[in-house]
Design an enzyme around this catalytic site. Sequence first.
Site, PDB file in Angstrom:
ATOM      1  N   SER A  94     -43.926   1.487 -41.834  1.00 14.37           N
ATOM      2  CA  SER A  94     -44.104   0.301 -40.994  1.00 14.37           C
ATOM      3  C   SER A  94     -43.529   0.615 -39.619  1.00 14.37           C
ATOM      4  CB  SER A  94     -43.368  -0.888 -41.603  1.00 14.37           C
ATOM      5  OG  SER A  94     -41.978  -0.743 -41.380  1.00 14.37           O
ATOM      6  N   LYS A  95     -43.636  -0.366 -38.744  1.00 22.49           N
ATOM      7  CA  LYS A  95     -43.162  -0.182 -37.360  1.00 22.49           C
ATOM      8  C   LYS A  95     -41.688   0.244 -37.316  1.00 22.49           C
ATOM      9  CE  LYS A  95     -46.568  -1.915 -34.573  1.00 22.49           C
ATOM     10  NZ  LYS A  95     -47.320  -3.003 -35.207  1.00 22.49           N
TER      11      LYS A  95
END
Length: 489
Positions: free
Chosen positions: A253-254
Amino acid sequence: MTDSTPTDAASSHRLRFAPSPTGFLHVGGARTALFNWLFVRKYGGAFLLRIEDTDKARSTDESTRAIFDGLRWLGLDWDEPAVYQGANVARHRSDALRLLAEGKAYRCFCTTADLDERRKAAESQGAAFVYDRRCDRLPVDEIDRRIAAGVPFTIRFRVPDGTTRWDDMVRGEIAFPNADVDDLIILRSDGTPIYNLAVVSDDIAQRITLVMRGEDHISNTPKQILLYEALGAPLPRFAHLPNILGADGKKLSKRHGATAVGDYEHLGILAEAMVNFLALLGWSAGDDREVMPRADLIALFSTEGLLRKPGVFDVKKLEWMNGQHLGMTSAEVLEPLLSPLAVSQGLATAVELATRRAWWLQLIDLLRIRGRTTVEIVRMAVPYFRDDFEYDPDAVAKQWKDRDATARLLEAVRSRLAGSGWDPVELERDLRALADELGIGAGKLLQPLRVALVGSSASPGIFDVLVLLGRERSLRRVDRALTMLAEAD
Ligand code: GLU
């Protein structure tokens, strides 16, 4: 991995990458695109691109462009003009109406608010919400009355009894009891299609033979298989690629840093290294081989090598792999990537680089095996272009520790350089002779000189550095070092 190596006529394979243009091309999407592309480049057939832009509220042109740019950067070319799903809404609708007409789907008059309420009620009792088919039991005259009264309705697919199974190319046999599959809405009340219907309708129309996508789609597959069957279309094969995790083992994820492939281009990663790295997120060549040029990836790709275990997106490993690819790539190939960076960093103008092309290529050749990214290579190139480079304080502290002795040493080096022939062999001979005369090891002489020349204790071979800098510039740098050493007292 199960038996699956495609043996049918090569040209019959039709695979697609079907991104929704709701953001940048992220690492997971690029991996899916690459595996579809590799399959087709290996086994023959066509690799198609379909932009799934039916969600008008979330789809943007900017994102579509980012997908094109990302795929082009990676060199994943598609074989037919890109298809826009939004252009096919009329077909999606007519497929839904056909299922309705054939009694395989029914009108559902339940409103979103009703359904939400019932979902909440079910969940508050710890149960999963399942649509109870109440609209499927409405008497015909009641349905007609509601239609005549203009009550809005969706179209729901009636999931038949039984079990849906497929032989997944990655995960083997997968079976879902149909009882666990809710009657899904296929057409909204405004006549727009729902994802599962649009995908199936398009995959049928594009004669897709293998759907290869991320495993987050596994729960969609039984619904889609049931729709294929209801529409009387032959089934494609399915392959669900494993998840991609961050280095900490959590789903990527980010939080893990850049997840858009375009970011890696700007961080100085080569497309070839990115492709190589992505290829290993769910595939293995079957031995320990990791660093592979594109041609080898195609040659070695096989469906037997598809892995079930998650891929780990480790940025450190990507950088290492990039370093390997930089070392495998010629200066001529790297030059067009490095020149714009050097220009944007103010090291030289494009014209200057073109005029000194041979010199620039020589410098690239020395640096390409030392950097992990193009950005790092350009940073390492600074002292070769500019005199106002920074001196690494650690290198100064270590290599110029005894300032008087260093000044005396560099004076001696300076006069030897002034009289030496200017090629690596002569320079090496003369400086080693000087070290012998002074009774010191060559390193004791060359390291302080290296700091004077490029400001750090790491660089390509010092004799090559001298040649690249030229006599005048090298002597000026030694002079400047002598001034600095004198000032420091
Ligand atoms: N558009 C879907 C997505 O972006 C993919 C559809 C598919 O591959 O079946 O996740």
